[in-house]
Design a protein around this motif. Structure first.
Motif, short mmCIF file in Angstrom:
data_model
loop_
_atom_site.label_atom_id
_atom_site.label_comp_id
_atom_site.label_asym_id
_atom_site.label_seq_id
_atom_site.Cartn_x
_atom_site.Cartn_y
_atom_site.Cartn_z
N VAL A 118 2.37 -37.94 -20.24
CA VAL A 118 1.00 -38.44 -20.29
C VAL A 118 0.88 -39.96 -20.34
CG1 VAL A 118 0.01 -36.35 -21.30
CG2 VAL A 118 0.93 -38.13 -22.82
N ALA A 119 2.00 -40.65 -20.62
CA ALA A 119 1.91 -42.11 -20.71
C ALA A 119 3.26 -42.77 -20.49
CB ALA A 119 1.37 -42.51 -22.10
N VAL A 120 3.20 -43.97 -19.91
CA VAL A 120 4.39 -44.81 -19.76
C VAL A 120 4.07 -46.15 -20.42
CG1 VAL A 120 5.98 -45.91 -18.13
CG2 VAL A 120 4.94 -43.70 -17.55
N PHE A 121 5.02 -46.66 -21.19
CA PHE A 121 4.80 -47.93 -21.88
C PHE A 121 5.87 -48.94 -21.46
CE2 PHE A 121 2.91 -44.70 -24.52
CZ PHE A 121 1.72 -45.28 -24.94
N ASP A 122 5.48 -50.21 -21.45
CA ASP A 122 6.44 -51.28 -21.18
C ASP A 122 5.96 -52.55 -21.87
OD1 ASP A 122 8.80 -51.48 -18.78
OD2 ASP A 122 8.10 -53.37 -19.64
N LYS A 123 6.89 -53.45 -22.19
CA LYS A 123 6.44 -54.69 -22.83
C LYS A 123 6.26 -55.82 -21.83
CE LYS A 123 11.00 -56.39 -24.29
NZ LYS A 123 11.83 -56.86 -25.39
N ASP A 124 6.67 -55.59 -20.59
CA ASP A 124 6.57 -56.64 -19.57
C ASP A 124 5.15 -56.67 -18.99
OD1 ASP A 124 6.72 -58.27 -17.39
OD2 ASP A 124 8.30 -57.17 -16.37
N PRO A 125 4.42 -57.80 -19.22
CA PRO A 125 3.03 -57.88 -18.75
C PRO A 125 2.91 -57.60 -17.25
CG PRO A 125 3.59 -59.80 -20.10
CD PRO A 125 4.85 -59.04 -19.89
N ALA A 126 3.96 -57.93 -16.49
CA ALA A 126 3.90 -57.73 -15.04
C ALA A 126 3.83 -56.25 -14.68
CB ALA A 126 5.13 -58.36 -14.38
N LYS A 127 4.23 -55.39 -15.60
CA LYS A 127 4.25 -53.95 -15.29
C LYS A 127 3.02 -53.21 -15.80
CE LYS A 127 9.17 -53.53 -14.71
NZ LYS A 127 10.40 -53.65 -15.50
N ILE A 128 2.30 -53.82 -16.72
CA ILE A 128 1.12 -53.16 -17.30
C ILE A 128 0.09 -52.90 -16.20
CG2 ILE A 128 -0.66 -53.31 -19.09
CD1 ILE A 128 2.34 -53.56 -20.05
N GLY A 129 -0.43 -51.69 -16.16
CA GLY A 129 -1.45 -51.36 -15.17
C GLY A 129 -0.89 -50.74 -13.91
N LEU A 130 0.42 -50.86 -13.68
CA LEU A 130 1.03 -50.18 -12.54
C LEU A 130 0.76 -48.68 -12.68
CD1 LEU A 130 4.67 -51.65 -12.22
CD2 LEU A 130 2.71 -52.06 -10.71
N GLU A 131 0.65 -48.00 -11.54
CA GLU A 131 0.41 -46.57 -11.62
C GLU A 131 1.62 -45.82 -11.10
OE1 GLU A 131 -3.66 -45.27 -10.38
OE2 GLU A 131 -2.51 -43.58 -9.60
N ILE A 132 2.15 -44.91 -11.90
CA ILE A 132 3.29 -44.10 -11.47
C ILE A 132 2.81 -42.67 -11.35
CG2 ILE A 132 5.64 -43.36 -12.04
CD1 ILE A 132 5.72 -45.81 -13.96
N ASP A 133 2.64 -42.20 -10.13
CA ASP A 133 2.19 -40.83 -9.91
C ASP A 133 0.96 -40.49 -10.75
OD1 ASP A 133 3.42 -39.49 -7.94
OD2 ASP A 133 4.87 -38.43 -9.17
N GLY A 134 0.01 -41.39 -10.77
CA GLY A 134 -1.25 -41.09 -11.47
C GLY A 134 -1.28 -41.47 -12.94
N VAL A 135 -0.16 -41.95 -13.47
CA VAL A 135 -0.13 -42.34 -14.88
C VAL A 135 0.05 -43.86 -14.96
CG1 VAL A 135 1.14 -42.15 -17.05
CG2 VAL A 135 0.78 -40.12 -15.64
N ARG A 136 -0.83 -44.52 -15.72
CA ARG A 136 -0.77 -45.97 -15.80
C ARG A 136 0.22 -46.46 -16.85
NH1 ARG A 136 -3.75 -48.65 -12.49
NH2 ARG A 136 -5.59 -47.56 -11.71
N VAL A 137 0.88 -47.58 -16.56
CA VAL A 137 1.78 -48.21 -17.53
C VAL A 137 0.94 -48.99 -18.54
CG1 VAL A 137 3.68 -49.84 -17.87
CG2 VAL A 137 3.61 -48.40 -15.81
N LEU A 138 1.17 -48.71 -19.83
CA LEU A 138 0.40 -49.33 -20.91
C LEU A 138 1.28 -50.30 -21.70
CD1 LEU A 138 -1.22 -46.02 -22.24
CD2 LEU A 138 -2.32 -47.74 -20.78
N PRO A 139 0.67 -51.28 -22.35
CA PRO A 139 1.47 -52.22 -23.16
C PRO A 139 1.98 -51.55 -24.44
CG PRO A 139 -0.87 -52.70 -23.38
CD PRO A 139 -0.77 -51.61 -22.36
N MET A 140 3.13 -51.99 -24.91
CA MET A 140 3.73 -51.43 -26.12
C MET A 140 2.80 -51.51 -27.33
SD MET A 140 6.60 -49.96 -25.76
CE MET A 140 7.44 -49.89 -27.36
N GLU A 141 1.95 -52.53 -27.34
CA GLU A 141 1.03 -52.68 -28.48
C GLU A 141 0.12 -51.45 -28.66
OE1 GLU A 141 1.21 -55.18 -25.99
OE2 GLU A 141 2.80 -56.07 -27.21
N LEU A 142 -0.09 -50.71 -27.57
CA LEU A 142 -0.98 -49.54 -27.66
C LEU A 142 -0.23 -48.25 -28.02
CD1 LEU A 142 -3.50 -49.99 -24.69
CD2 LEU A 142 -3.77 -50.56 -27.12
N LEU A 143 1.11 -48.37 -28.19
CA LEU A 143 1.91 -47.16 -28.41
C LEU A 143 1.34 -46.28 -29.52
CD1 LEU A 143 4.55 -45.63 -27.57
CD2 LEU A 143 5.68 -46.81 -29.45
#
Lengths: 229, 229
Positions: A118-143
């Motif tokens: 249901v979710a993918v997280f990353d700390k790299d700002p460049a990756k936030i918002g990318l969509e992987i098969d319909g699931v958006r990359v969220l910032p670690m702060e929202l974990l």
């Protein structure tokens, strides 16, 4: 019925059995399956099937075998898969993305698939918002907040070794109690959290043991038996 | 010295020990390591360390421990890692690419890394010629000749389940005798070939068993012990 301390080697085989049972169409196959048939499909001896399943109750009937539907339900229950488990992936590098796509693909292909990424997280700002098969990359702060909001139970950690402990700490803090770690690092978790490690290097080193000698060398013998899982 | 039939659970732990030993700088650490220290770093009890290693010879000395350099060499020998093993990846989809990048990264980072990923194969013409971290994707038709030319010993199979048997047959035909399969399929290989399976779904289903109950449910207890590998 639930045995608290079934050996982990047995637990490792239960998903294999469940996978076999879930691929059976009862209308075509009939309602029962023998330990021979189940073992053959799972790559385990019939004896082992009977021993493993007897730890969780009296499912089999002499001469009839196991009632597929009952055993399926019971294995789902034992494995905590009687409801869908929500999974988050931490790390949107190439491995994280591959794992996310894999889980999405399996869920699309199998209507009774138990895992919902249901979710993918990353700390790299460049990756936030990318969509992987319909699931958006969220910032670690929202974990922490997202884990609660989405009901995430398990995390797959696919970050570099140097960040892995920090990420695992954040998962634990967010209330996740099952973690599958792909980083080649030894990580510490509190005793109520279960951590499994998956390390491609170790898998390949393990496999190397079974290689035959180089052509012409002939000092080593390949082993016959096959391992699963 | 080599024990032909050491149990596979022991073999699975040897790469963990070797990894610990290879990360030790003898100049700083001193030449010996105790079973306590080795066990602690590998996540195994000292007793288990002693039992496992005793299967392969008399390495330890009472009160002194194991001579790191000797044990390292011996474990490399036992695991067939005393020379670099060339690995091919079959399938340049997202998983194959992620695995290829991972292996390339490890080899760059660790001077004594035993696995050399020398080729990636795919049957999709659109992928032929792509470069993954310096390694070009080759057509499946070249598998047999390239495996010979490059001295490939192991294959990592990262193709869809429906093509996996065909791909494994091609690997066997090309003379590869160790295969790590990521496709969720039950595959057949001749007895001289060793096939291991790695299935993310099964790993996660296995992990699910150890989840605590849903908040407030409290009928299940998390297990304390951690699993490795």
């Amino acid at each position: 019925m639930r045995v608290r301390r079934a050996p982990d080697v047995v637990i490792r085989r239960l998903p294999l059995y469940l996978r076999v049972l879930e691929n059976i169409d009862i209308d075509k196959h009939g309602p029962s399956i023998s330990s021979y048939e189940l073992g053959d499909a799972a790559g385990v001896t019939p004896d082992q099937v009977r021993k493993d399943l007897s730890l969780f109750g009296e499912f089999g009937k002499q001469g009839v075998g196991y009632e597929i539907d009952t055993l399926r339900q019971e294995l789902r229950r034992v494995l905590n898969l009687d409801c869908v488990i929500r999974v988050a992936i931490i790390g949107a590098g190439s491995l994280g993305i591959a794992l996310a796509r894999y889980l999405q693909g399996r869920r699309r292909a199998e209507s009774n698939y138990h895992l919902d990424m249901v979710a993918v997280f990353d700390k790299d700002p460049a990756k936030i918002g990318l969509e992987i098969d319909g699931v958006r990359v969220l910032p670690m702060e929202l974990l922490k907040s997202k884990v609660r909001e989405l009901g995430v139970r398990m995390a797959v950690v696919a970050v570099p070794a140097a960040s892995a402990q920090e990420v695992v700490d954040a998962c634990v803090d967010a209330g996740i109690d099952g973690i599958l770690n792909f980083a080649p690092a030894k990580l510490a978790v509190p005793s109520h959290v279960r951590l499994h490690n998956s390390d491609l290097s170790l898998e390949l080193m393990h496999l190397a043991y079974y290689l035959c000698g180089a052509p012409g060398e002939n000092t080593r013998t390949a082993r016959d038996s096959q391992a699963e899982g």
